[in-house]
Motif scaffolding. Structure first.
Motif, PDB file in Angstrom:
ATOM      1  N   SER A  81       0.832  -1.202   0.000  1.00 13.51           N
ATOM      2  CA  SER A  81       0.000   0.000   0.000  1.00 13.51           C
ATOM      3  C   SER A  81       0.865   1.249   0.000  1.00 13.51           C
ATOM      4  CB  SER A  81      -0.901   0.006   1.232  1.00 13.51           C
ATOM      5  OG  SER A  81      -0.117   0.129   2.414  1.00 13.51           O
ATOM      6  N   ASP A  82       0.253   2.369  -0.363  1.00 13.55           N
ATOM      7  CA  ASP A  82       0.970   3.638  -0.345  1.00 13.55           C
ATOM      8  C   ASP A  82       1.462   3.953   1.063  1.00 13.55           C
ATOM      9  OD1 ASP A  82       1.557   6.120  -2.107  1.00 13.55           O
ATOM     10  OD2 ASP A  82       0.701   6.983  -0.281  1.00 13.55           O
ATOM     11  N   GLU A  83       0.650   3.614   2.069  1.00  9.42           N
ATOM     12  CA  GLU A  83       1.049   3.855   3.457  1.00  9.42           C
ATOM     13  C   GLU A  83       2.282   3.036   3.825  1.00  9.42           C
ATOM     14  OE1 GLU A  83      -0.695   3.268   8.015  1.00  9.42           O
ATOM     15  OE2 GLU A  83      -1.957   2.821   6.277  1.00  9.42           O
ATOM     16  N   LEU A  85       4.551   1.937   1.741  1.00  3.12           N
ATOM     17  CA  LEU A  85       5.691   2.489   1.010  1.00  3.12           C
ATOM     18  C   LEU A  85       6.257   3.707   1.729  1.00  3.12           C
ATOM     19  CD1 LEU A  85       4.399   2.279  -2.683  1.00  3.12           C
ATOM     20  CD2 LEU A  85       5.971   0.726  -1.519  1.00  3.12           C
ATOM     21  N   ARG A  86       5.375   4.595   2.162  1.00  6.92           N
ATOM     22  CA  ARG A  86       5.836   5.810   2.850  1.00  6.92           C
ATOM     23  C   ARG A  86       6.497   5.472   4.188  1.00  6.92           C
ATOM     24  NH1 ARG A  86       4.199  10.511   0.593  1.00  6.92           N
ATOM     25  NH2 ARG A  86       2.601  10.373  -1.047  1.00  6.92           N
ATOM     26  N   GLU A 213       8.304  10.701  -3.762  1.00  2.14           N
ATOM     27  CA  GLU A 213       7.742  10.453  -5.088  1.00  2.14           C
ATOM     28  C   GLU A 213       8.823  10.096  -6.104  1.00  2.14           C
ATOM     29  OE1 GLU A 213       4.724  10.046  -5.854  1.00  2.14           O
ATOM     30  OE2 GLU A 213       3.839  10.669  -3.945  1.00  2.14           O
ATOM     31  N   LYS A 216       9.650   6.365  -5.294  1.00  3.04           N
ATOM     32  CA  LYS A 216       8.527   5.489  -4.930  1.00  3.04           C
ATOM     33  C   LYS A 216       8.615   4.134  -5.614  1.00  3.04           C
ATOM     34  CE  LYS A 216       3.462   5.326  -4.828  1.00  3.04           C
ATOM     35  NZ  LYS A 216       2.209   6.090  -5.105  1.00  3.04           N
ATOM     36  N   ALA A 220       8.894   0.500  -3.789  1.00  2.00           N
ATOM     37  CA  ALA A 220       7.925  -0.567  -4.046  1.00  2.00           C
ATOM     38  C   ALA A 220       8.624  -1.850  -4.473  1.00  2.00           C
ATOM     39  CB  ALA A 220       6.929  -0.119  -5.109  1.00  2.00           C
TER      40      ALA A 220
END
Length: 259
Positions: A81-83, A85-86, A213, A216, A220
């Motif tokens: 998820s994006d969360e 990844l961050r 970004e 990213k 991933a």
């Protein structure tokens, strides 16, 4: 698990090496893991039962293709998820720095065919303890150890490797060195495909820290690789638990087949 030094290493009766081969422990584990997967592919109907057995550890193209199909079917890894990844990026920002350089020297204890890995590790640990106990301003024990012990040509220059970037190193070595703040003799042995390293970080240049970004996709990919390695390790443990292994121990293998 049945282990024996009087017979050749085997997986379910399939011999992994010839009598004249002297394999490292890691190479033997890799062959065993590959054979477990090959046999699972046959059992799943993805590979013909009469496909030639591996020769010298080399499989047929059909076997390699079948194993890939098997792993695609058996390993289920959700997309990060994006969360996630961050969160990973925030915890590992240094790993994604651009232009980071580290000045190193090392003492290499090479893992070669037939070497006693436990004895080699004890020698490496003794060397690490010795160089960490060196008195400031006294004899340069690191250079002495490198010149007398290292299996790397750099030993002639006190173990000096100069300034390195991540691209100059094997990935597993780079993961232990870059994206960190440590300077001096590292308090642990660094493992790589070449062997065991006693490492001293002489200096660091941190490089630039790109925004999330910008990296990213790399973050991933890193998480996907971690998930694949974990899933593969668990699947191999299941296969090994149902197999008859002779002369090979997979329990100590952290990430078989995965660098």
């Amino acid at each position: 698990m049945n282990t024996s030094t009087s017979v050749l290493p085997q997986v379910n009766g399939v011999v992994l090496s010839t009598p004249d081969e002297a394999l490292t422990t890691e190479t033997l584990r890799q062959r065993a893991c590959a054979e477990l997967l090959r046999q699972a592919a046959v059992e799943a109907g993805l590979l013909a039962a009469d496909d030639p057995l591996p020769l010298g550890g080399a499989m047929t193209e059909a076997a390699s293709t079948a194993i890939e199909a098997l792993l695609d079917r058996e390993l289920h890894m959700p997309e990060p998820s994006d969360e996630a990844l961050r969160r990973h990026h925030a915890a590992q920002r240094g790993r994604y720095a651009v232009g980071e350089r580290v000045q190193l020297r090392h003492v290499l204890f090479a893992v070669t065919p037939g070497v006693d890995v436990n004895a080699l590790r004890k020698r490496a640990e003794a060397c690490l303890l010795d160089v960490r106990c060196a008195s400031p301003g006294g004899e340069d024990r690191f250079a002495v150890a490198a010149a007398s012990t290292s299996n790397c040509p750099s030993g002639a220059d006190g173990g000096a490797l100069g300034w390195l970037t991540t691209d100059d190193c094997a990935p597993e070595f780079a993961r232990e060195i870059f994206g960190k703040t440590e300077v001096g003799v590292l308090p642990r042995l660094v493992h790589s495909r070449f062997g065991l390293h006693v490492v001293e970080v002489l200096a660091r240049e941190p490089g630039l820290d790109p925004a999330f970004e910008a990296v990213k996709s790399a973050v991933a990919q890193g998480l996907r690789q971690q998930a694949f390695a974990t899933a593969l390790r668990q699947y191999l443990q299941l296969l090994a638990g149902a197999a008859t292994l002779t002369g090979v121990d997979l329990e100590a293998a952290e990430s078989p087949l995965v660098q």
